[in-house]
Write an enzyme that holds these catalytic residues in place. Structure first.
Site, mmCIF file in Angstrom:
data_model
loop_
_atom_site.group_PDB
_atom_site.id
_atom_site.type_symbol
_atom_site.label_atom_id
_atom_site.label_comp_id
_atom_site.label_asym_id
_atom_site.label_seq_id
_atom_site.Cartn_x
_atom_site.Cartn_y
_atom_site.Cartn_z
ATOM 1 N N CYS A 66 0.831 -1.210 0.000
ATOM 2 C CA CYS A 66 0.000 0.000 0.000
ATOM 3 C C CYS A 66 0.866 1.261 0.000
ATOM 4 O O CYS A 66 1.878 1.335 0.690
ATOM 5 C CB CYS A 66 -0.924 -0.018 1.217
ATOM 6 S SG CYS A 66 -2.042 1.393 1.258
ATOM 7 N N CYS A 70 0.672 4.495 7.032
ATOM 8 C CA CYS A 70 0.054 4.306 8.356
ATOM 9 C C CYS A 70 1.005 3.526 9.282
ATOM 10 O O CYS A 70 1.373 2.381 8.967
ATOM 11 C CB CYS A 70 -1.262 3.555 8.209
ATOM 12 S SG CYS A 70 -2.317 4.272 6.920
ATOM 13 N N CYS A 73 0.365 -0.186 10.304
ATOM 14 C CA CYS A 73 -0.100 -1.181 9.326
ATOM 15 C C CYS A 73 1.015 -1.994 8.665
ATOM 16 O O CYS A 73 1.917 -1.445 8.028
ATOM 17 C CB CYS A 73 -0.935 -0.501 8.256
ATOM 18 S SG CYS A 73 -1.669 -1.688 7.107
ATOM 19 N N CYS A 110 -16.794 -8.737 5.090
ATOM 20 C CA CYS A 110 -16.094 -7.483 4.827
ATOM 21 C C CYS A 110 -14.849 -7.708 3.972
ATOM 22 O O CYS A 110 -13.959 -8.461 4.352
ATOM 23 C CB CYS A 110 -15.724 -6.815 6.149
ATOM 24 S SG CYS A 110 -14.864 -5.261 5.901
ATOM 25 N N CYS A 141 -19.761 -5.545 3.324
ATOM 26 C CA CYS A 141 -18.983 -4.398 3.784
ATOM 27 C C CYS A 141 -17.689 -4.401 2.964
ATOM 28 O O CYS A 141 -17.216 -5.472 2.554
ATOM 29 C CB CYS A 141 -18.679 -4.542 5.273
ATOM 30 S SG CYS A 141 -17.702 -3.165 5.926
ATOM 31 N N CYS A 201 -19.266 2.263 8.684
ATOM 32 C CA CYS A 201 -18.546 1.514 9.711
ATOM 33 C C CYS A 201 -17.269 2.319 9.945
ATOM 34 O O CYS A 201 -16.428 2.408 9.040
ATOM 35 C CB CYS A 201 -18.242 0.111 9.188
ATOM 36 S SG CYS A 201 -17.164 -0.838 10.292
ATOM 37 N N ARG A 273 -17.969 -2.878 17.795
ATOM 38 C CA ARG A 273 -17.248 -4.137 17.528
ATOM 39 C C ARG A 273 -15.929 -4.228 18.286
ATOM 40 O O ARG A 273 -15.072 -3.344 18.182
ATOM 41 C CB ARG A 273 -16.993 -4.301 16.029
ATOM 42 C CG ARG A 273 -16.319 -5.639 15.698
ATOM 43 C CD ARG A 273 -16.207 -5.898 14.204
ATOM 44 N NE ARG A 273 -17.489 -5.705 13.558
ATOM 45 C CZ ARG A 273 -17.663 -4.957 12.480
ATOM 46 N NH1 ARG A 273 -16.654 -4.361 11.915
ATOM 47 N NH2 ARG A 273 -18.857 -4.810 11.963
HETATM 48 N N1 SAM Z 1 -6.619 0.614 3.155
HETATM 49 C C1 SAM Z 1 -7.899 0.873 3.688
HETATM 50 C C2 SAM Z 1 -7.902 1.934 4.772
HETATM 51 O O1 SAM Z 1 -6.902 2.115 5.430
HETATM 52 O O2 SAM Z 1 -8.967 2.539 4.948
HETATM 53 C C3 SAM Z 1 -8.594 -0.372 4.227
HETATM 54 C C4 SAM Z 1 -7.791 -1.433 4.957
HETATM 55 S S1 SAM Z 1 -7.012 -0.905 6.464
HETATM 56 C C5 SAM Z 1 -6.007 -2.266 6.857
HETATM 57 C C6 SAM Z 1 -8.361 -0.921 7.625
HETATM 58 C C7 SAM Z 1 -8.111 -0.583 9.051
HETATM 59 O O3 SAM Z 1 -7.408 -1.631 9.687
HETATM 60 C C8 SAM Z 1 -7.283 0.642 9.404
HETATM 61 O O4 SAM Z 1 -7.997 1.833 9.303
HETATM 62 C C9 SAM Z 1 -6.940 0.354 10.858
HETATM 63 O O5 SAM Z 1 -7.917 0.877 11.715
HETATM 64 C C10 SAM Z 1 -6.955 -1.169 10.932
HETATM 65 N N2 SAM Z 1 -5.615 -1.697 11.207
HETATM 66 C C11 SAM Z 1 -4.611 -1.845 10.330
HETATM 67 N N3 SAM Z 1 -3.515 -2.348 10.935
HETATM 68 C C12 SAM Z 1 -3.832 -2.520 12.230
HETATM 69 C C13 SAM Z 1 -3.109 -2.989 13.373
HETATM 70 N N4 SAM Z 1 -1.853 -3.361 13.286
HETATM 71 N N5 SAM Z 1 -3.750 -3.040 14.555
HETATM 72 C C14 SAM Z 1 -5.042 -2.656 14.651
HETATM 73 N N6 SAM Z 1 -5.778 -2.198 13.611
HETATM 74 C C15 SAM Z 1 -5.166 -2.114 12.418
HETATM 75 C C1 DTB Z 2 -11.169 -2.606 11.365
HETATM 76 O O1 DTB Z 2 -11.536 -1.685 12.104
HETATM 77 N N1 DTB Z 2 -10.272 -3.523 11.700
HETATM 78 C C2 DTB Z 2 -10.063 -4.461 10.621
HETATM 79 C C3 DTB Z 2 -11.069 -3.969 9.549
HETATM 80 N N2 DTB Z 2 -11.626 -2.801 10.133
HETATM 81 C C4 DTB Z 2 -10.679 -3.840 8.156
HETATM 82 C C5 DTB Z 2 -8.674 -4.653 10.217
HETATM 83 C C6 DTB Z 2 -7.743 -5.043 11.344
HETATM 84 C C7 DTB Z 2 -6.405 -5.280 10.767
HETATM 85 C C8 DTB Z 2 -5.428 -5.800 11.783
HETATM 86 C C9 DTB Z 2 -4.087 -6.013 11.191
HETATM 87 C C10 DTB Z 2 -4.031 -7.008 10.078
HETATM 88 O O2 DTB Z 2 -4.577 -8.131 10.209
HETATM 89 O O3 DTB Z 2 -3.410 -6.702 9.037
HETATM 90 FE FE1 SF4 Z 3 -2.802 1.163 3.399
HETATM 91 FE FE2 SF4 Z 3 -2.704 -0.123 5.703
HETATM 92 FE FE3 SF4 Z 3 -2.997 2.499 5.689
HETATM 93 FE FE4 SF4 Z 3 -5.031 0.926 4.833
HETATM 94 S S1 SF4 Z 3 -4.203 1.028 6.900
HETATM 95 S S2 SF4 Z 3 -4.263 2.798 3.867
HETATM 96 S S3 SF4 Z 3 -3.851 -0.745 3.916
HETATM 97 S S4 SF4 Z 3 -1.212 1.361 4.934
#
Ligand code: SAM
Ligand code: DTB
Ligand code: SF4
Length: 331
Positions: A66, A70, A73, A110, A141, A201, A273
């Site tokens: 990506c 973030c 992530c 989702c 979703c 959501c 959730r």
């Molecule tokens: N790329 C899109 C975005 O960021 O909106 C959708 C996928 S992103 C992985 C969705 C959500 O996953 C993020 O907004 C964050 O709240 C959650 N997330 C990602 N990595 C995480 C982590 N290590 N621990 C907890 N939540 C995480």
């Molecule tokens: C949300 O609030 N948590 C989910 C979903 N929406 C997309 C994602 C959690 C991701 C946790 C780290 C991972 O598995 O990559």
């Molecule tokens: Fe990309 Fe992860 Fe950020 Fe979603 S949370 S925009 S997948 S870097």
């Protein structure tokens, strides 16, 4: 003794339609634990069957690489968390996973993608996935990053019920975690989702080094949306090696429970959730989260790239607590 009595009787907010100030929300966090839990349970029972839990299964339809940075992530191309970049899944693969989730008792599916925003080509594929999953009779979703107006209309037409787009933290802390977009970008997408007629959501993550005021600030952003999100995922940071937040200190599990309770009180009709972080959480803490008003979980062995309790374990926990899935009550 005196302080507790004062805290309990202090009017904290007039009613669910009034705007919540950050200070009023912070006061909720500071209530004695038992008072906070009592209030959360009262609100929960006014609006929901407290023994019912909504089950959402996640599927990563496009993993890794990506272009956003973030800090939490593992899928960001800026970090080296060992996540393998994968091509987008085919519709058939998605339908197979959705059918399995439905069989296991999930009512919502989702689809998540590691995109800053989807391209036209991505959208064409996602539209087919949404139609196919909707066709199974599941709630749909998706979480695909930022959307423009045409894209929200396309998703709505395809039958998307919910769009997940987290605000993640308070506006003033956002820049510490992400630099490739700003808070307003998130709010703009959420507004387009709402205008297109889809449910929202949106929630966030705790344990990223934010202060209590900033936790209250996130809740204020969500609770003051008109209307507030129908689904509110509260994630406990999953610390993934290779990400900038890998070495964050663990939060006190009771502070996670408090966050759930405050979300429940300020957004009475939302599905709150208990989201990422359950695998690292004991069953007793999860049970406290349900008592605090959580009535939804991510269900299935995998979140996006990290683990989640397996289905058998969650089934056993639900049985132990006398809780049942939303889908099973409605046949
Ligand atoms: N790329 C899109 C975005 O960021 O909106 C959708 C996928 S992103 C992985 C969705 C959500 O996953 C993020 O907004 C964050 O709240 C959650 N997330 C990602 N990595 C995480 C982590 N290590 N621990 C907890 N939540 C995480
Ligand atoms: C949300 O609030 N948590 C989910 C979903 N929406 C997309 C994602 C959690 C991701 C946790 C780290 C991972 O598995 O990559
Ligand atoms: Fe990309 Fe992860 Fe950020 Fe979603 S949370 S925009 S997948 S870097």
């Amino acid at each position: 003794m005196q302080t507790q009595a004062v805290a309990f009787h202090r009017p904290i907010a007039a009613n669910e339609n009034s705007r919540w100030s950050v200070a009023a929300i912070e006061a909720l966090f500071q209530l004695p634990f038992a008072d906070l839990m009592f209030r959360a349970q009262q609100v929960h029972r006014e609006h929901f069957d407290p023994n019912q839990v909504q089950l959402s299964t996640l599927l990563s339809i496009k993993t890794g690489g990506c272009s956003e940075d973030c800090g939490y992530c593992p899928q960001s191309a800026f970090h080296d968390a060992g996540v393998e970049n994968r091509r987008m899944l085919d519709v058939d693969e998605v339908v197979k996973a959705a059918k399995a989730a439905q069989q296991a008792g999930a009512d919502r599916f989702c689809m998540g993608a590691a995109w800053r925003e989807p391209s036209a080509e991505d959208m064409a594929a996602v539209v087919e996935m949404v139609k196919a999953v909707r066709g199974l009779g599941m709630e749909t979703c998706a979480t695909l990053g930022m959307l423009n107006e045409a894209q929200t209309a396309q998703l709505k037409d395809a039958g998307l019920d919910y769009y997940n787009h987290n605000l993640d933290t308070a506006p003033e802390f956002y820049g510490n975690i992400i630099s490739t977009r700003d808070y307003q970008d998130r709010l703009d997408t959420l507004e387009r989702v709402r205008k297109a007629g889809m449910h929202i959501c949106s929630g966030g993550i705790i344990g990223m080094g934010e202060s209590l005021t900033q936790r209250a600030g996130l809740i204020a952003q969500l609770a003051n949306m008109e209307p507030y999100p129908e689904s509110v995922p509260i994630n406990n940071l999953v610390k993934v090696e290779g990400t900038p937040l890998a070495d964050q200190q663990d939060i006190d599990p009771l502070d996670f429970v408090r966050m759930i309770a405050v979300a429940r009180i300020t957004m009475p009709k939302a599905r709150v959730r208990l989201s990422a972080g359950r695998q690292q959480m004991g069953e007793a803490v999860q049970a406290l989260c349900f008592l605090a008003g959580a009535n939804s979980i991510f269900y299935g062995d995998q979140l996006l790239t990290t683990g989640n309790p397996d289905v058998e374990r969650d089934r056993a926990l639900m049985d132990k607590l006398g809780m049942y899935p939303f889908a099973e009550q409605h046949g």
